[in-house]
Motif scaffolding. Structure first.
Motif, PDB file in Angstrom:
ATOM      1  N   GLU A  44      32.313 -10.542   2.738  1.00  0.00           N
ATOM      2  CA  GLU A  44      32.559 -10.136   1.341  1.00  0.00           C
ATOM      3  C   GLU A  44      33.594 -11.062   0.702  1.00  0.00           C
ATOM      4  O   GLU A  44      33.462 -11.461  -0.453  1.00  0.00           O
ATOM      5  N   GLY A  45      34.614 -11.426   1.460  1.00  0.00           N
ATOM      6  CA  GLY A  45      35.624 -12.347   0.948  1.00  0.00           C
ATOM      7  C   GLY A  45      35.049 -13.715   0.635  1.00  0.00           C
ATOM      8  O   GLY A  45      35.381 -14.319  -0.395  1.00  0.00           O
ATOM      9  N   VAL A  46      34.159 -14.205   1.499  1.00  0.00           N
ATOM     10  CA  VAL A  46      33.509 -15.499   1.252  1.00  0.00           C
ATOM     11  C   VAL A  46      32.609 -15.393   0.019  1.00  0.00           C
ATOM     12  O   VAL A  46      32.532 -16.319  -0.786  1.00  0.00           O
ATOM     13  N   ALA A  47      31.964 -14.238  -0.149  1.00  0.00           N
ATOM     14  CA  ALA A  47      31.120 -14.038  -1.328  1.00  0.00           C
ATOM     15  C   ALA A  47      31.959 -14.092  -2.612  1.00  0.00           C
ATOM     16  O   ALA A  47      31.520 -14.641  -3.623  1.00  0.00           O
ATOM     17  N   GLN A  48      33.185 -13.560  -2.562  1.00  0.00           N
ATOM     18  CA  GLN A  48      34.031 -13.515  -3.754  1.00  0.00           C
ATOM     19  C   GLN A  48      34.768 -14.833  -4.007  1.00  0.00           C
ATOM     20  O   GLN A  48      34.887 -15.254  -5.154  1.00  0.00           O
ATOM     21  N   CYS A  49      35.275 -15.454  -2.944  1.00  0.00           N
ATOM     22  CA  CYS A  49      36.154 -16.628  -3.104  1.00  0.00           C
ATOM     23  C   CYS A  49      35.496 -17.948  -2.707  1.00  0.00           C
ATOM     24  O   CYS A  49      35.952 -19.002  -3.128  1.00  0.00           O
ATOM     25  N   GLY A  50      34.480 -17.870  -1.876  1.00  0.00           N
ATOM     26  CA  GLY A  50      33.857 -19.082  -1.343  1.00  0.00           C
ATOM     27  C   GLY A  50      34.416 -19.427   0.029  1.00  0.00           C
ATOM     28  O   GLY A  50      35.528 -19.032   0.375  1.00  0.00           O
ATOM     29  N   GLY A  51      33.612 -20.136   0.802  1.00  0.00           N
ATOM     30  CA  GLY A  51      34.056 -20.588   2.114  1.00  0.00           C
ATOM     31  C   GLY A  51      35.141 -21.635   1.948  1.00  0.00           C
ATOM     32  O   GLY A  51      35.140 -22.402   0.997  1.00  0.00           O
ATOM     33  N   TRP A  54      40.366 -19.555   2.672  1.00  0.00           N
ATOM     34  CA  TRP A  54      40.785 -18.525   3.620  1.00  0.00           C
ATOM     35  C   TRP A  54      42.046 -17.803   3.152  1.00  0.00           C
ATOM     36  O   TRP A  54      42.139 -16.577   3.281  1.00  0.00           O
ATOM     37  N   ALA A  55      43.018 -18.523   2.603  1.00  0.00           N
ATOM     38  CA  ALA A  55      44.249 -17.882   2.112  1.00  0.00           C
ATOM     39  C   ALA A  55      43.924 -16.968   0.924  1.00  0.00           C
ATOM     40  O   ALA A  55      44.494 -15.878   0.805  1.00  0.00           O
ATOM     41  N   ASP A  56      43.001 -17.406   0.068  1.00  0.00           N
ATOM     42  CA  ASP A  56      42.594 -16.574  -1.075  1.00  0.00           C
ATOM     43  C   ASP A  56      41.906 -15.303  -0.593  1.00  0.00           C
ATOM     44  O   ASP A  56      42.106 -14.226  -1.160  1.00  0.00           O
ATOM     45  N   ILE A  57      41.101 -15.430   0.447  1.00  0.00           N
ATOM     46  CA  ILE A  57      40.412 -14.257   1.010  1.00  0.00           C
ATOM     47  C   ILE A  57      41.456 -13.292   1.570  1.00  0.00           C
ATOM     48  O   ILE A  57      41.358 -12.079   1.374  1.00  0.00           O
ATOM     49  N   LYS A  58      42.479 -13.818   2.241  1.00  0.00           N
ATOM     50  CA  LYS A  58      43.557 -12.968   2.751  1.00  0.00           C
ATOM     51  C   LYS A  58      44.228 -12.212   1.607  1.00  0.00           C
ATOM     52  O   LYS A  58      44.563 -11.039   1.738  1.00  0.00           O
ATOM     53  N   LYS A  59      44.408 -12.896   0.464  1.00  0.00           N
ATOM     54  CA  LYS A  59      45.095 -12.292  -0.687  1.00  0.00           C
ATOM     55  C   LYS A  59      44.280 -11.171  -1.333  1.00  0.00           C
ATOM     56  O   LYS A  59      44.829 -10.391  -2.110  1.00  0.00           O
ATOM     57  N   LEU A  60      42.982 -11.104  -1.044  1.00  0.00           N
ATOM     58  CA  LEU A  60      42.163 -10.016  -1.592  1.00  0.00           C
ATOM     59  C   LEU A  60      42.625  -8.673  -1.044  1.00  0.00           C
ATOM     60  O   LEU A  60      42.350  -7.629  -1.640  1.00  0.00           O
ATOM     61  N   GLY A  61      43.291  -8.697   0.105  1.00  0.00           N
ATOM     62  CA  GLY A  61      43.895  -7.482   0.647  1.00  0.00           C
ATOM     63  C   GLY A  61      42.946  -6.533   1.351  1.00  0.00           C
ATOM     64  O   GLY A  61      43.218  -5.330   1.391  1.00  0.00           O
ATOM     65  N   GLU A  66      43.574  -7.624   7.495  1.00  0.00           N
ATOM     66  CA  GLU A  66      44.975  -7.937   7.210  1.00  0.00           C
ATOM     67  C   GLU A  66      45.722  -8.479   8.424  1.00  0.00           C
ATOM     68  O   GLU A  66      46.674  -9.234   8.276  1.00  0.00           O
ATOM     69  N   SER A  67      45.277  -8.126   9.634  1.00  0.00           N
ATOM     70  CA  SER A  67      45.954  -8.628  10.838  1.00  0.00           C
ATOM     71  C   SER A  67      45.423  -9.985  11.280  1.00  0.00           C
ATOM     72  O   SER A  67      45.933 -10.565  12.240  1.00  0.00           O
ATOM     73  N   ARG A  68      44.424 -10.502  10.605  1.00  0.00           N
ATOM     74  CA  ARG A  68      43.841 -11.802  10.961  1.00  0.00           C
ATOM     75  C   ARG A  68      44.472 -12.909  10.122  1.00  0.00           C
ATOM     76  O   ARG A  68      44.733 -12.734   8.938  1.00  0.00           O
ATOM     77  N   SER A  69      44.681 -14.052  10.757  1.00  0.00           N
ATOM     78  CA  SER A  69      45.242 -15.203  10.032  1.00  0.00           C
ATOM     79  C   SER A  69      44.121 -15.943   9.305  1.00  0.00           C
ATOM     80  O   SER A  69      42.927 -15.723   9.574  1.00  0.00           O
ATOM     81  N   ALA A  70      44.513 -16.834   8.413  1.00  0.00           N
ATOM     82  CA  ALA A  70      43.525 -17.664   7.715  1.00  0.00           C
ATOM     83  C   ALA A  70      42.731 -18.494   8.717  1.00  0.00           C
ATOM     84  O   ALA A  70      41.521 -18.695   8.544  1.00  0.00           O
ATOM     85  N   VAL A  71      43.381 -18.954   9.769  1.00  0.00           N
ATOM     86  CA  VAL A  71      42.680 -19.733  10.805  1.00  0.00           C
ATOM     87  C   VAL A  71      41.677 -18.845  11.548  1.00  0.00           C
ATOM     88  O   VAL A  71      40.567 -19.283  11.863  1.00  0.00           O
ATOM     89  N   ASP A  72      42.059 -17.579  11.792  1.00  0.00           N
ATOM     90  CA  ASP A  72      41.110 -16.636  12.411  1.00  0.00           C
ATOM     91  C   ASP A  72      39.867 -16.491  11.533  1.00  0.00           C
ATOM     92  O   ASP A  72      38.739 -16.457  12.034  1.00  0.00           O
TER      93      ASP A  72
END
Length: 138
Positions: A44-51, A54-61, A66-72
């Protein structure tokens, strides 16, 4: 003094500054398998922000990731792409029902990958870090 008289004792390896991981400076992380809810939140995050965002996807909250890093997120997306692009879905191993990824989610991964490929420049490289020429529009 003659050189023969000198006794060289082997030095003990110093344990000063060593860590619990054997002194390599990085603690090994425990393997933490992804839950289906986490994979769904990532898609869903990739659908909203794009591949690649990763940091933007994290910011979606999304609470699930939430426990996964951008690298994860990046690593999981890469692995989802690999599975989604296989000619036929992998045969589930016995007792692997928990980790099975639904065909509908894999189809969504393929759709998002196709959308990203369509928006990529013809040379296949990303535009990140590329300065625009004066006559190029933003």
């Amino acid at each position: 003094e003659e050189e023969d008289d000198m006794v060289v004792k082997p030095r003990k390896a110093s344990t000063k500054g060593m860590m619990a991981d054997g002194g390599h400076g990085r603690r090994s992380k425990h393997h933490n398998p992804w839950a289906l809810e986490e994979a769904e939140a990532l898609v869903e995050g990739v659908a909203q922000c794009g591949g690649g965002k990763w940091a933007d996807i994290k910011k979606l909250g999304f609470p699930a990731i939430e426990s996964r890093s951008a690298v994860d997120l990046k690593d999981k997306w890469r692995n989802l792409l690999r599975i989604a692009m296989l000619p036929s879905p992998p045969a589930p191993k016995s007792g692997d029902k928990k980790r099975e990824i639904p065909a509908s989610l894999l189809m969504r991964v393929r759709e998002l990958a196709a959308r990203a490929a369509k928006n990529r420049p013809p040379d296949g490289r990303s535009n990140r870090g590329r300065s625009r020429l004066p006559n190029e529009s933003p």
